[in-house]
Write a protein that holds these residues in place. Sequence first.
Motif, PDB file in Angstrom:
ATOM      1  N   PRO A 148       0.922  -1.129   0.001  1.00 24.19           N
ATOM      2  CA  PRO A 148       0.010   0.022  -0.177  1.00 24.19           C
ATOM      3  C   PRO A 148       0.877   1.067   0.013  1.00 24.19           C
ATOM      4  CG  PRO A 148      -0.283  -1.078   2.156  1.00 24.19           C
ATOM      5  CD  PRO A 148       0.553  -1.983   1.249  1.00 24.19           C
TER       6      PRO A 148
ATOM      7  N   ASP B 291      -7.520  -3.011  -0.554  1.00 24.76           N
ATOM      8  CA  ASP B 291      -6.422  -3.713  -0.369  1.00 24.76           C
ATOM      9  C   ASP B 291      -6.676  -5.437   0.014  1.00 24.76           C
ATOM     10  OD1 ASP B 291      -5.021  -1.669  -1.224  1.00 24.76           O
ATOM     11  OD2 ASP B 291      -4.342  -1.273   0.809  1.00 24.76           O
TER      12      ASP B 291
ATOM     13  N   VAL C  16     -11.512   7.181   4.008  1.00 23.72           N
ATOM     14  CA  VAL C  16     -10.769   6.696   3.148  1.00 23.72           C
ATOM     15  C   VAL C  16      -9.846   5.875   3.299  1.00 23.72           C
ATOM     16  CG1 VAL C  16      -9.287   7.642   1.112  1.00 23.72           C
ATOM     17  CG2 VAL C  16     -11.077   9.026   1.838  1.00 23.72           C
TER      18      VAL C  16
ATOM     19  N   ARG D  87      -9.875   1.965   1.548  1.00 22.75           N
ATOM     20  CA  ARG D  87      -8.341   1.543   1.005  1.00 22.75           C
ATOM     21  C   ARG D  87      -8.074   0.451   1.428  1.00 22.75           C
ATOM     22  NH1 ARG D  87      -4.091   5.893   0.221  1.00 22.75           N
ATOM     23  NH2 ARG D  87      -5.297   6.306  -1.358  1.00 22.75           N
TER      24      ARG D  87
END
Length: 101
Positions: free
Chosen positions: A19, A37, A29, A33
Amino acid sequence: MRAVVRQAVRDVRTAPPPPPADPPADPTVAALRAVVDDLAACSHQLGELMLEVAPAYLSDTEAADVLALLCDEIGEMVENGLAARRYALTCDRRALAGTLL
């Protein structure tokens, strides 16, 4: 022999990219994310399974014939299995376009 080839393929194939180093400032956010992932990591693992059943030298058309039964057994669409297979080969998330991601 199979174990040696499998290990060689894993050694050559790259793992999914890490990441980004800078986490987003917005916690929502950042949480989204993290979910994306996780989905990508699961897709990579699914792709590795698909590659064990339908090796990389098979075209998508040939692989679809081989993977149809497996995908039916695990409740996955063949198109998604093929996309995960392409993602495991390339580690490019664009291969997952149109699936969960």
